[in-house]
Design an enzyme around this catalytic site. Sequence first.
Site, PDB file in Angstrom:
ATOM      1  N   ASP A  69       0.862  -1.180   0.000  1.00 31.55           N
ATOM      2  CA  ASP A  69       0.000   0.000   0.000  1.00 31.55           C
ATOM      3  C   ASP A  69       0.908   1.244   0.000  1.00 31.55           C
ATOM      4  OD1 ASP A  69      -2.190   1.657  -0.053  1.00 31.55           O
ATOM      5  OD2 ASP A  69      -3.282   0.600   1.514  1.00 31.55           O
TER       6      ASP A  69
HETATM    7  C1  NOJ Z   1      -4.063   3.844   0.043  1.00 31.18           C
HETATM    8  C2  NOJ Z   1      -5.254   2.961   0.166  1.00 31.18           C
HETATM    9  O1  NOJ Z   1      -5.195   2.227   1.378  1.00 31.18           O
HETATM   10  C3  NOJ Z   1      -5.441   1.981  -0.979  1.00 31.18           C
HETATM   11  O2  NOJ Z   1      -6.708   1.390  -0.863  1.00 31.18           O
HETATM   12  C4  NOJ Z   1      -5.287   2.662  -2.300  1.00 31.18           C
HETATM   13  O3  NOJ Z   1      -5.490   1.742  -3.340  1.00 31.18           O
HETATM   14  C5  NOJ Z   1      -3.912   3.291  -2.356  1.00 31.18           C
HETATM   15  N1  NOJ Z   1      -3.794   4.282  -1.308  1.00 31.18           N
HETATM   16  C6  NOJ Z   1      -3.615   3.938  -3.709  1.00 31.18           C
HETATM   17  O4  NOJ Z   1      -4.305   5.113  -3.849  1.00 31.18           O
END
Ligand code: NOJ
Length: 752
Positions: free
Chosen positions: A274
């Site tokens: 993430d």
């Molecule tokens: C953080 C989020 O937790 C995730 O769900 C998302 O896909 C990513 N950022 C990318 O934006």
Amino acid sequence: MKKIFAFAALAAMILACSPKSRVDALMAQMTLEEKIGQLNQLVGPELTGTEASQNVEEKIRSGAVGSILNIKGAENVRAVQKIAVEESRLGIPIVFGLDVIHGYETAFPIPLAMACSWDMEAIERASRIAAEEASVSGIAWTFTPMCDIARDPRWGRIAEGAGEDPYLGAAVAAAQVRGFQRDLSDSTCIAACVKHFALYGGAQAGRDYYTVDMSRQQMFNEYMLPYQAAVDAGALTAMSSFNEFESVPLTFHKYLLTDVLRGRYGFEGMLVTDYTAIKECIAHGAAADLKEGAIKAINAGVDMDMVDESFNKHLAEAVKEGKVSVKTIDQACRRVLELKEKLGLFDDPYRFCREEQAAELLQSDKYVSDARSVADECIVLLKNEGSVLPLKEGARIAVIGPLGDLSKEMLGCWHVMPKYHEQISVYQGLVDRFGADKVKYAFGSHVFDDQKVESKLALDKNVLRRDKSDEALLAEALSVARSSDVIVATLGELARMSGEGCSRSDITIPAPQRELLKALAKTGKPIVLVTLAGRPLVLDWEDENIPAIVTAWHLGAEAGNAVADVLSGDVNPSGRLTVSFPRSVGQIPIHYNHKNSGRPRGDYAPFQRYTSCYCDVVNAPLYHFGHGLSYSEIEYSDLELSADSLSRAQLPLKVKVKLTNKSGRDAVEVAQLYIHDRFASITRPVKELKGFQRVAVGAGQSVELEFELDKDSFSFYDYSLEKVLEAGDFEIMAGASADDRVLLKKNFRIVE
Ligand code: NOJ
């Protein structure tokens, strides 16, 4: 020119090979640095997070970029892809990713709302449409589905998932993957991503990014099924989650990322972290610096670093020091290249940059009616005393409440490409349905008591009427209310009061709005409360005092029209809750599939000391999982089992139940089938959903439904985490929700 020639030669070479050997042939030419380069995902200029990647073009030229997220629009993607293809040594195309969560431009309801449709075909269609729009806009990869089971409505990201049930969550996750990926030879299909692996929704106290801990039995039995279903449906990628589990951040969790995801579930795709998660492991206290983070992440099974570039910065050195093997780098690089291969990017790096089609598709209203029909199915009628609903034709309607005409806010959280001008507010939807002369609007109150927080949360703070006091807003509202026959109170949450990074400790309707509702109730006019929110709310006072309550979530582009469809009765409501609505925050975590204690207390039994209950509230939620009314009356009867007992080999068990529509109005019912494993080697939940059917039941008609409970339905992970099917006694239950009061029950035994 030289570089263009290099790509042309590479292209000719890779075209001549079979897909697998194309990747082999390419890898044979790559330096260690170029391989590591593929393992980095940078972030484009249009941010959804907190970081911006620097010197992106230079890095692309040097082969240090495998993927980019958040570049929007086919032309912008093409321009960046051109640099990779024409100006880097090997011309390897970039895979562009974006959070296409509930629609690309055409905004569909938030995922939690869509799950409440219990309509897998509709969910698949919504994902298909999102893929069609995204795939002409340069996007090859979406970070969907979010498979996290959530039992804590304080957690803002409950909005992004399917709710509290693993069986339903699995069906929803698979439908989303099918919608996005269906047939990768078709250029309207894009890669899906199983996220957030794993257990992200189990955050303690509902606080985002916070600690998760639970037993492995609980993990496998109650949380993992949706991830596994998304893998089984063929999701090409997965994302590790921010949280820790067993005191190890998931970014470093070798057991989960490698042994479980790849070993047990057979995931063969590419795993990305993430956003800035490797760096965040320093704050977790799990790595002293970024280099240690990079080493631990890649060795745990991560293939790509989202945003931190820790792999670019440190892995070459780590290889020299023997802390990471070349084999590990090769394996990760291969997975990234195989993803690109499967997406057809080696055949055509601009496959997803279809500017002309994008102009045509995104400007059209092609999908608006789909957005409306899906939204219609997501609305849940929680209460309808005295048949306040449907609204009577000719009635004078007062729409009152700050959420009633804030159309942008109806998008809900996580919508990165909205067509703002096209959102329909509830007020507008009712005007279009009943006529401007019949429908009046008043803002009524501020959204949130803390003005500073309110303006941080609003998509547009200039429309929040901070030029007026609460008293002035209330006076306007009361005057509109008094000249009406019925009040539609539109209260709840702004889009960004749920979603990532927005947990609430108090999930009642925010104070100024609740005060407004209390004042409206005193007028004596009939009230329909329409909650517009990204999560279940605590509606205890409302349930006691307001005759009709509808939860309309954040329903996207067609929110207002969908609400008008249901309030007018043009559409008979068919949404059913996929999360329990608590009576009080103190009951959280509350979920229907809980365990019994040694001193169980019935859901509605009054307080009794030394039993498992509260002295100030009953155990039951306010609205049960699966609950939802319609304007019809559906009776369940004739629950029948094909046998009272069967051996394992004789399974499946067939279950029949009859539904009768006792009203004069056609309905769509969601019939639910639950089991209870009464005694087992480890304790089992009081109820588990094992089947459901969304079915039309015509006015005055009966339908007979048949379900099958197979070996899998009765199996669970035992103390040693093996999947077992134990002989013993079960209850089989069918009905309109998980509420014991509405379930028909029969006993069943599996014999040795
Ligand atoms: C953080 C989020 O937790 C995730 O769900 C998302 O896909 C990513 N950022 C990318 O934006």
